[in-house]
Design a protein around this motif. Structure first.
Motif, PDB file in Angstrom:
ATOM      1  N   GLY A   7       5.245 -38.988 -21.986  1.00  0.00           N
ATOM      2  CA  GLY A   7       4.412 -38.220 -21.083  1.00  0.00           C
ATOM      3  C   GLY A   7       3.479 -39.144 -20.351  1.00  0.00           C
ATOM      4  N   GLU A  32      10.933 -35.758 -12.688  1.00  0.00           N
ATOM      5  CA  GLU A  32       9.799 -34.866 -12.539  1.00  0.00           C
ATOM      6  C   GLU A  32       9.139 -34.806 -13.915  1.00  0.00           C
ATOM      7  N   VAL A  33       7.810 -34.967 -13.943  1.00  0.00           N
ATOM      8  CA  VAL A  33       7.082 -35.108 -15.198  1.00  0.00           C
ATOM      9  C   VAL A  33       6.106 -33.953 -15.394  1.00  0.00           C
ATOM     10  N   ASP A  34       6.157 -33.328 -16.565  1.00  0.00           N
ATOM     11  CA  ASP A  34       5.202 -32.295 -16.950  1.00  0.00           C
ATOM     12  C   ASP A  34       3.898 -32.993 -17.320  1.00  0.00           C
ATOM     13  N   LEU A  35       2.833 -32.700 -16.581  1.00  0.00           N
ATOM     14  CA  LEU A  35       1.550 -33.353 -16.819  1.00  0.00           C
ATOM     15  C   LEU A  35       0.765 -32.721 -17.960  1.00  0.00           C
ATOM     16  N   GLY A  36       1.290 -31.643 -18.533  1.00  0.00           N
ATOM     17  CA  GLY A  36       0.659 -31.034 -19.677  1.00  0.00           C
ATOM     18  C   GLY A  36      -0.411 -30.003 -19.353  1.00  0.00           C
ATOM     19  N   ASP A  37      -0.704 -29.836 -18.070  1.00  0.00           N
ATOM     20  CA  ASP A  37      -1.721 -28.857 -17.656  1.00  0.00           C
ATOM     21  C   ASP A  37      -1.111 -27.750 -16.805  1.00  0.00           C
ATOM     22  N   GLY A  38       0.213 -27.604 -16.895  1.00  0.00           N
ATOM     23  CA  GLY A  38       0.912 -26.595 -16.106  1.00  0.00           C
ATOM     24  C   GLY A  38       1.412 -27.100 -14.768  1.00  0.00           C
ATOM     25  N   THR A  39       1.132 -28.361 -14.446  1.00  0.00           N
ATOM     26  CA  THR A  39       1.608 -28.932 -13.194  1.00  0.00           C
ATOM     27  C   THR A  39       2.665 -30.005 -13.481  1.00  0.00           C
ATOM     28  N   TRP A  40       3.468 -30.266 -12.459  1.00  0.00           N
ATOM     29  CA  TRP A  40       4.521 -31.272 -12.532  1.00  0.00           C
ATOM     30  C   TRP A  40       4.299 -32.281 -11.420  1.00  0.00           C
ATOM     31  N   ARG A  78       9.792 -33.048 -21.363  1.00  0.00           N
ATOM     32  CA  ARG A  78       8.646 -33.324 -20.486  1.00  0.00           C
ATOM     33  C   ARG A  78       9.011 -34.152 -19.266  1.00  0.00           C
TER      34      ARG A  78
END
Length: 87
Positions: A7, A32-40, A78
């Motif tokens: 991540g 494409e990376v999941d930033l962990g706050d609901g955004t990519w 992720r």
């Protein structure tokens, strides 16, 4: 594919060590990376490496993050691999 963690914000490979160049497979892979706050965010993997324990690592850079590329354990939940050309 191995399940592991990858991540944004990684600090490098195990214990911050860089793998030997002979063990690295250099690539160009958009992701494409999941930033962990609901955004990519869009990013790219520039290399793959597998450690002695069998964990897969990716050298990941997240676009427009201002952060340099770094080694992170690969987690396909992720980090989504995008096609290189066409759909």
């Amino acid at each position: 594919m191995m399940e592991s963690q990858c991540g944004p914000g990684g600090t490098g490979g195990p214990a911050g060590a860089e793998p030997a160049d002979r063990d690295v497979r250099w690539v160009y892979q958009p992701v494409e990376v999941d930033l962990g706050d609901g955004t990519w965010a869009l990013g790219r993997i520039s290399a793959w490496w597998q450690d002695a324990a069998g964990q897969r690592w990716c050298r990941l850079r997240i676009g427009r993050s201002g952060q340099p590329a770094g080694w992170q354990r690969f987690d396909p939940a992720r980090v989504l691999l995008l096609p290189l050309s066409g759909l």
